[in-house]
Motif scaffolding. Structure first.
Motif, PDB file in Angstrom:
ATOM      1  N   SER A 113      24.147   9.316  70.207  1.00  0.00           N
ATOM      2  CA  SER A 113      23.602  10.663  70.335  1.00  0.00           C
ATOM      3  C   SER A 113      24.710  11.648  70.682  1.00  0.00           C
ATOM      4  N   ALA A 114      25.712  11.198  71.431  1.00  0.00           N
ATOM      5  CA  ALA A 114      26.814  12.094  71.763  1.00  0.00           C
ATOM      6  C   ALA A 114      27.547  12.502  70.488  1.00  0.00           C
ATOM      7  N   THR A 115      27.744  11.541  69.602  1.00  0.00           N
ATOM      8  CA  THR A 115      28.437  11.851  68.352  1.00  0.00           C
ATOM      9  C   THR A 115      27.628  12.811  67.500  1.00  0.00           C
ATOM     10  N   ALA A 116      26.341  12.541  67.426  1.00  0.00           N
ATOM     11  CA  ALA A 116      25.500  13.399  66.605  1.00  0.00           C
ATOM     12  C   ALA A 116      25.494  14.822  67.156  1.00  0.00           C
ATOM     13  N   LEU A 117      25.404  14.919  68.460  1.00  0.00           N
ATOM     14  CA  LEU A 117      25.421  16.241  69.065  1.00  0.00           C
ATOM     15  C   LEU A 117      26.759  16.931  68.856  1.00  0.00           C
TER      16      LEU A 117
ATOM     17  N   LEU B 228      32.582  25.174  62.509  1.00  0.00           N
ATOM     18  CA  LEU B 228      33.763  24.322  62.352  1.00  0.00           C
ATOM     19  C   LEU B 228      33.429  23.100  61.518  1.00  0.00           C
ATOM     20  N   PRO B 229      34.440  22.456  60.960  1.00  0.00           N
ATOM     21  CA  PRO B 229      34.180  21.229  60.195  1.00  0.00           C
ATOM     22  C   PRO B 229      33.667  20.117  61.123  1.00  0.00           C
ATOM     23  N   ASP B 230      33.069  19.116  60.525  1.00  0.00           N
ATOM     24  CA  ASP B 230      32.673  17.925  61.283  1.00  0.00           C
ATOM     25  C   ASP B 230      33.888  17.007  61.369  1.00  0.00           C
ATOM     26  N   PHE B 231      34.569  17.038  62.514  1.00  0.00           N
ATOM     27  CA  PHE B 231      35.847  16.336  62.667  1.00  0.00           C
ATOM     28  C   PHE B 231      35.710  14.821  62.590  1.00  0.00           C
ATOM     29  N   SER B 232      34.466  14.328  62.729  1.00  0.00           N
ATOM     30  CA  SER B 232      34.283  12.881  62.705  1.00  0.00           C
ATOM     31  C   SER B 232      33.862  12.372  61.326  1.00  0.00           C
ATOM     32  N   SER B 233      33.680  13.281  60.368  1.00  0.00           N
ATOM     33  CA  SER B 233      33.221  12.838  59.035  1.00  0.00           C
ATOM     34  C   SER B 233      34.354  12.136  58.289  1.00  0.00           C
ATOM     35  N   SER B 234      33.978  11.242  57.375  1.00  0.00           N
ATOM     36  CA  SER B 234      35.025  10.507  56.669  1.00  0.00           C
ATOM     37  C   SER B 234      35.788  11.416  55.713  1.00  0.00           C
TER      38      SER B 234
END
Ligand SMILES: [Fe+2]
Ligand SMILES: [Fe+2]
Length: 280
Positions: A45-49, A59-65
């Motif tokens: 949930s932390a990542t999703a948030l 901003l971009p999603d820094f965790s996306s592949s």
């Protein structure tokens, strides 16, 4: 957008870490802990948030592949650029022996930048694609090495202290507003240093303009088109990072033309030199 073969233009000096301890003040970590503290305490949930918070800020999603894939090339270009900048300032010290100490000081700053940008990749769990970056820099690298072998200090200074520094400054400027919090802090520190380096080149060339003029114009004609191509090559990956190609080019040309003005070229001479970007 550009998959594997999109180069990234953030060359030289891309990043620097000036005084940033890669292990301290990790803004990303503190952001994540803040988010985690206000949300159900599971990593998922932390990542999703985290992703939605970034999107809310535009901003971009820094965790996306897709982001990480593009970052592996852009970040590598920056790291390689900082390493090459270090090596180039050390080499310049051999051409201008009475400046060797000052040039070694500039070189050390570049290594600090490299460390900072390496920390940025680690922070995002990205592995920099260094083979790609070496290839990206090879034309400019080759021209610098050829000029060095011939003792052409003016050409070496134009390539490193003007073109590469202006390229780095523009790339960092455009990156900072869309960077993750950790990388933003580091990049802000680096940009200040790159201005010091650009200024070094300007001052030397200004003091030696009359004897340097012809070589400067020739070096511009050969190397400015290479920088334009580097910017084009990196456009796809830069776009994934939300860095706009036209903004990059405009910022670069602004820094470059300001440097030429400071060195002592007239508006007309600068326009003619800038035209080389369109040819070649
Ligand atoms: Fe740098
Ligand atoms: Fe620099």
């Amino acid at each position: 957008m550009t998959g594997h073969h999109t180069p990234e233009p953030i060359p030289a000096g891309l990043v620097t870490v000036a005084g940033t301890d890669p292990h301290a003040g990790d803004a990303m970590s503190s952001l994540e802990s803040t988010i985690a503290a206000t949300a159900p305490a599971t990593a998922a949930s932390a990542t999703a948030l985290g992703a939605s918070a970034e999107q809310a800020l535009g901003l971009p999603d820094f965790s996306s592949s897709i982001y990480k894939d593009a970052y592996s090339r852009i970040n590598a270009i920056v790291i390689e650029g900082e390493q090459e900048a270090h090596d180039n300032y050390i080499s310049l010290g051999s051409l201008i022996p009475d400046q060797a100490e000052e040039l070694a000081r500039l070189a050390r700053m570049e290594l600090k930048h490299k460390k900072g940008f390496t920390a940025c990749a680690n922070n995002l769990s990205v592995i920099a694609d260094m083979d790609f970056a070496k290839e990206f820099f090879s034309p400019l690298h080759g021209n610098f090495q050829a000029a060095l072998a011939e003792g052409k200090v003016v050409t070496c200074l134009l390539i490193q202290a003007i073109l590469i520094e202006a390229f780095a400054i523009s790339a960092y400027h455009i990156y900072i507003p869309v960077a993750d919090p950790f990388a933003r802090k580091i990049t802000e520190g680096v940009v200040k240093d790159e201005y010091t380096h650009l200024n070094y080149g300007q001052e030397w060339l200004k003091a030696n303009l009359e004897s340097s003029r012809e070589e400067l114009e020739q070096a511009n004609r050969v190397n400015l088109p290479l920088v334009r191509k580097m910017l084009e090559q990196v456009a796809g990956d830069a776009a994934v990072l939300q860095m706009d190609q036209e903004d990059l080019m405009a910022d670069f040309m602004t820094s470059y033309q300001e440097a030429l003005t400071d060195i002592g070229f007239t508006t007309r001479e600068i326009a003619r030199m800038a035209t080389a970007a369109l040819l070649g």
